[in-house]
Design an enzyme around this catalytic site. Structure first.
Site, mmCIF file in Angstrom:
data_model
loop_
_atom_site.group_PDB
_atom_site.id
_atom_site.type_symbol
_atom_site.label_atom_id
_atom_site.label_comp_id
_atom_site.label_asym_id
_atom_site.label_seq_id
_atom_site.Cartn_x
_atom_site.Cartn_y
_atom_site.Cartn_z
ATOM 1 N N ASP A 123 0.850 -1.186 0.000
ATOM 2 C CA ASP A 123 0.000 0.000 0.000
ATOM 3 C C ASP A 123 0.889 1.240 0.000
ATOM 4 O OD1 ASP A 123 -2.350 -1.543 0.316
ATOM 5 O OD2 ASP A 123 -2.103 -1.544 2.498
ATOM 6 N N ASP B 184 -1.055 -2.935 -4.050
ATOM 7 C CA ASP B 184 -2.332 -3.034 -3.357
ATOM 8 C C ASP B 184 -2.983 -1.654 -3.371
ATOM 9 O OD1 ASP B 184 -4.447 -4.185 -2.056
ATOM 10 O OD2 ASP B 184 -3.333 -4.830 -0.306
ATOM 11 N N ASP C 219 -5.319 2.327 2.501
ATOM 12 C CA ASP C 219 -6.134 1.238 3.036
ATOM 13 C C ASP C 219 -6.148 1.288 4.559
ATOM 14 O OD1 ASP C 219 -6.525 0.390 0.462
ATOM 15 O OD2 ASP C 219 -5.596 -1.581 0.714
ATOM 16 N N ARG D 175 -12.749 0.553 -5.933
ATOM 17 C CA ARG D 175 -12.509 0.883 -4.521
ATOM 18 C C ARG D 175 -12.287 2.384 -4.340
ATOM 19 N NH1 ARG D 175 -8.337 -3.992 -2.611
ATOM 20 N NH2 ARG D 175 -9.571 -5.726 -3.457
#
Length: 533
Positions: free
Chosen positions: A127, A162, A166, A218
């Site tokens: 991330d 990723d 997050d 997302r």
């Protein structure tokens, strides 16, 4: 079934983040504690450790590029772990995390501001920013991410990286504001799985005044919890934007959607989520693939009555797109009132792979580039070093900021700066520089030519070429304002045409920088730097 909103206590007025991060909490970051400026990851790790050992708040200004190499070469993220009261603040537009992520764990009262994060090394969290508590009941909360830029690459496999931002394992009270998230498959996931409810499922997340562009999905995705998504601009979202799942309730308010597939949906979990829709603008290019979705908001009807407990002001959608394009991202804040100390270490000097202190030899013109490689390879010395051939040491090409990708054998630049032939590419030039640091012999008449493949985005903005200047200000060069020797609006360039530009006479050891302004995209090919005679 429409769920009943969870009662919340009364808000604390004046929260500067405009969301949950400062709700009923004094959101101060590291104010009142230690203050340092760093230009490399080793110093950043050391100063965070110093503050942690002394249980002191800390503000760290970052004026340079944080990489895995200058952070110890361990293939690990920069961590704020078991440590409260921290501010990480980028200086001007010169601060970035290049190929390395930021991991915030079991920490509270954290401010991350005016920093660029891109393409984190895919060996740890993968991330750009990862925020988590712990399944032992420890929590992480009151995190504010503001005026940042985060991106990966759409040309890579969707699972290579990723998320951009997050949260999981009990992370709560997070605000993301005035940030620019772009060119990623996985944007912002909250709840790592349908069962991510330990120690609790109360996310309490706010997204406002952000720019979301060229993303797959997302944007964001909620599992469980409550959220507020207001005054954001969504453009070129190819799969799903806001995805509410596992009983999550989101107030979706006064956002602008353009060229977006499935703006508000529930898709991919065992239970759906819900939304309260208020005055959103569905602009051109909005589409729905309703047959594949568990639930969707195409009708414009709300499935929740959720409202947030804090005070805030939501702007009208009239002019919102233009406002966000002008104000979201790095380099937009006025830092003139900040007392920023000098770096704890002298700026790093990159000698290009030779012996320490040994000057880098100049290349022989012409320099020709056809971009027949991948994005991953292009910015490495194994593709081309400062010698002009494959080698070691400093790469010939360096992405300073923004989105720079190889697409179909051409170079695509969006809000980007790419330097060519700079032996100290991570050091920002200034108006007080006394010498040049490049490998291009530009002391005699020369020209730069390039073929325009296409232009896109805000084509009223400019494509520029600088000499001996890798910043966004033409004054930051020993040549002063003359360092920007070419500037042209994208809408005046004709795709398929080759342009020749006479360069500013500079030195025998100079470098060039290609730049596009924010929201402007140019795709170019057949770059040549050659003597003019």
């Amino acid at each position: 079934m429409t769920p009943t909103p969870t009662p919340e206590p009364s808000p604390t007025p004046g929260a500067t983040d405009g969301g949950f991060a400062g709700y009923q909490f004094a959101l101060t970051g590291g104010a009142g504690g230690l203050v340092y400026t760093v230009n490399n990851g080793n110093d950043l790790r050391a100063k965070l450790a110093e503050a942690k050992a002394g249980s002191q708040p800390i503000v760290v200004y970052i004026d340079g590029v944080i990489t895995d190499a200058n952070s110890g070469g361990q293939g690990k993220d920069i961590e704020i772990k078991d440590q409260d009261n921290v501010s990480l603040i980028g200086v001007a537009d010169r601060a970035s995390f290049d190929g390395i992520g930021l991991h915030i764990r079991r920490s509270k009262n954290i401010i991350v501001q005016n920093l660029t994060f891109h393409e984190p090394w895919p060996g740890q969290e993968r991330d750009a920013i990862s925020i988590e508590g712990d399944d032992d009941g420890s929590v992480t909360g009151h995190i504010w991410i503001d005026h940042c830029e985060l991106y990966h690459q759409l040309t890579s496999d969707k699972d290579y990286y990723d998320g951009l931002i997050d949260t999981k394992a009990g992370a709560y009270a997070v605000t993301v504001s005035y940030s620019y998230l772009h060119h990623a498959h996985k944007t912002s996931l909250h709840g790592s799985s349908d069962t991510d409810t330990v120690p609790n499922a109360d996310r309490f997340l706010t997204f406002h005044h952000n720019r979301f562009e060229h993303l797959t999905s997302r944007v964001p995705l909620f599992r469980h919890g409550k959220g507020h998504v207001y005054n954001n601009y969504f453009n070129e979202i190819s799969s799903t934007a806001i995805n509410s799942r596992m009983g999550a309730e989101i107030l979706v308010e006064k956002n602008v959607f353009e060229n977006t597939q499935n703006p508000v949906v529930s898709f991919g979990s065992s239970s759906i989520g819900y939304w309260n829709l208020v005055d959103n603008l569905m602009g051109p290019g909005v589409t729905w693939s309703t047959g594949s979705l568990d639930a969707h908001a195409q009708s414009g009807e709300s499935t929740s009555t959720y409202t947030v407990p804090y005070s805030y002001t939501a702007d009208s959608t009239d002019g919102l797109k233009e406002y966000i394009l002008a104000n979201a991202g790095v380099g937009k804040l006025d830092q003139s009132g900040l007392d920023i100390p000098p770096p704890v270490s002298a700026p790093p000097v990159d000698d290009g792979g030779g012996e320490e202190g040994e000057p880098v030899a100049s290349l022989t013109l012409p320099l020709s580039e056809s971009f027949t490689t991948s994005t991953e390879a292009f910015f490495t010395a194994s593709y081309k070093s400062l010698t002009g051939s494959a080698g070691t040491g400093t790469p010939l090409y360096h992405r300073v900021t923004g989105s720079a990708e190889i697409v179909d054998g051409a170079l695509s630049l969006t809000g980007a700066r790419v330097s060519v032939g700079n032996s100290t590419p991570t050091v920002s030039t200034t108006g007080s520089d006394q010498q040049t640091t490049g490998v291009l012999p530009l002391v005699a008449d020369y020209r730069v030519s390039f073929k325009v493949v296409s232009v896109a985005g805000d084509t009223s903005k400019a494509f520029m070429i600088y000499v001996d200047n890798n910043t966004a200000s033409s004054a930051n060069s020993l040549w002063g304002g003359a360092s920007k020797f070419y500037s042209v609006a994208l809408n005046s360039l004709v795709p398929g045409q080759t342009y020749q530009v006479s360069g500013l006479l500079a030195s025998a050891n100079s470098f060039l920088t290609l730049r596009t302004e924010s929201a402007a995209t140019i795709v170019l090919d057949d770059l040549v730097v050659e003597a003019a005679n």
